[in-house]
Design a protein around this motif. Structure first.
Motif, short mmCIF file in Angstrom:
data_model
loop_
_atom_site.label_atom_id
_atom_site.label_comp_id
_atom_site.label_asym_id
_atom_site.label_seq_id
_atom_site.Cartn_x
_atom_site.Cartn_y
_atom_site.Cartn_z
N THR A 170 45.53 35.36 42.27
CA THR A 170 44.57 35.91 43.23
C THR A 170 45.17 36.18 44.61
O THR A 170 44.70 37.07 45.30
CB THR A 170 43.36 34.96 43.40
OG1 THR A 170 43.82 33.68 43.80
CG2 THR A 170 42.56 34.85 42.11
N HIS A 171 46.18 35.45 45.03
CA HIS A 171 46.63 35.51 46.42
C HIS A 171 47.23 36.85 46.84
O HIS A 171 46.77 37.47 47.78
CB HIS A 171 47.62 34.38 46.72
CG HIS A 171 47.97 34.26 48.15
ND1 HIS A 171 48.92 35.04 48.76
CD2 HIS A 171 47.47 33.48 49.12
CE1 HIS A 171 49.00 34.74 50.03
NE2 HIS A 171 48.12 33.78 50.28
N SER A 172 48.29 37.28 46.19
CA SER A 172 49.03 38.47 46.64
C SER A 172 48.98 39.61 45.64
O SER A 172 49.76 40.55 45.74
CB SER A 172 50.49 38.09 46.91
OG SER A 172 50.57 37.22 48.01
N ILE A 173 48.07 39.54 44.71
CA ILE A 173 47.93 40.60 43.71
C ILE A 173 47.16 41.76 44.36
O ILE A 173 46.06 41.56 44.88
CB ILE A 173 47.15 40.11 42.47
CG1 ILE A 173 47.79 38.86 41.87
CG2 ILE A 173 46.99 41.22 41.44
CD1 ILE A 173 49.17 39.03 41.33
N PRO A 174 47.74 42.96 44.35
CA PRO A 174 46.98 44.08 44.90
C PRO A 174 45.76 44.35 44.02
O PRO A 174 45.85 44.32 42.79
CB PRO A 174 47.97 45.25 44.86
CG PRO A 174 49.02 44.86 43.88
CD PRO A 174 49.03 43.36 43.83
N LEU A 175 44.64 44.59 44.62
CA LEU A 175 43.41 44.78 43.85
C LEU A 175 43.25 46.23 43.40
O LEU A 175 42.26 46.90 43.68
CB LEU A 175 42.20 44.30 44.64
CG LEU A 175 42.18 42.80 44.89
CD1 LEU A 175 40.98 42.41 45.72
CD2 LEU A 175 42.23 42.02 43.60
N THR A 176 44.25 46.69 42.66
CA THR A 176 44.21 48.04 42.09
C THR A 176 43.44 47.99 40.78
O THR A 176 43.25 46.92 40.20
CB THR A 176 45.64 48.55 41.83
OG1 THR A 176 46.26 47.70 40.86
CG2 THR A 176 46.48 48.58 43.10
N LYS B 75 43.56 43.57 34.17
CA LYS B 75 44.26 42.43 33.58
C LYS B 75 43.57 41.11 33.92
O LYS B 75 43.92 40.08 33.36
CB LYS B 75 45.70 42.39 34.09
CG LYS B 75 46.53 43.58 33.67
CD LYS B 75 47.89 43.52 34.32
CE LYS B 75 48.64 44.81 34.12
NZ LYS B 75 49.89 44.83 34.90
N MET B 76 42.62 41.14 34.86
CA MET B 76 41.96 39.91 35.31
C MET B 76 40.79 39.54 34.41
O MET B 76 40.03 40.41 34.00
CB MET B 76 41.47 40.07 36.74
CG MET B 76 42.55 40.15 37.77
SD MET B 76 41.84 40.28 39.43
CE MET B 76 43.32 40.23 40.40
N SER B 77 40.67 38.26 34.18
CA SER B 77 39.51 37.74 33.45
C SER B 77 38.28 37.83 34.36
O SER B 77 38.42 37.97 35.58
CB SER B 77 39.75 36.28 33.06
OG SER B 77 39.77 35.47 34.23
#
Length: 164
Positions: free
Chosen positions: A90-96, A102-104
């Motif tokens: 969650t911290h540095s993942i760009p929210l593209t 890929k996120m649950s």
């Protein structure tokens, strides 16, 4: 002549213009590297560290940066030589759109949950400050896809932590 002088001044000033420096990035594989994983409390309003051992199973749980740094110093040189690799989904993942796919559902909820984001940011910022003081680089994943080699960015000050 004036036009040539102005053109020369523009050229020289563009060569010396100040640009924001991107933090160093590198592709890494966390196996056999010191990693610290951010963990949420069941209430989702606090965060702590899960430290796996060299085999990837639980080694230590730490509540703060001082505990992580103390644990880090007990490890063999070959395991810690490249610094600390923070794993966070969650911290540095760009929210593209690509990363969101890929996120649950739980991770999608976490990235939008302000108390969790604040708790994780505080946890990571505290580690970065402690690591800067000790000259230890701290890297973090910038993708959800962490199979094989994956990109990580440096969180600590490169002048303090990448000097060899």
């Amino acid at each position: 002549m004036k036009f040539a002088s102005i053109l020369l001044m523009l050229l020289v000033s563009s060569l010396f213009s100040v640009r924001a420096v991107e933090p160093p990035t590198k592709k890494i594989r966390t196996k056999e590297k010191y990693t610290a994983v951010t963990m949420s409390a069941p209430s989702l309003d606090s965060a702590s560290w899960f430290i796996p051992n060299e085999e990837g199973t639980f080694d230590a749980g730490c509540k703060n940066a001082a505990e992580v740094m103390a644990h880090y110093r007990t490890k063999p040189v070959q395991y810690i030589k490249d610094g600390i690799f923070v794993v966070s989904y969650t911290h540095s993942i760009p929210l593209t759109d690509k990363e969101k796919k890929k996120m649950s559902p739980h991770l999608l909820m976490l990235v939008q949950h302000k108390p969790w984001r604040e708790a994780e940011n505080k946890l990571v910022d505290e580690l970065v400050a402690a690591a800067n003081k000790e000259g230890v680089p701290v890297w973090i994943n910038v993708t959800m896809d962490m199979k094989g080699l994956y990109p990580s960015k440096l969180l600590t000050d490169s002048k303090l932590t990448l000097q060899k």
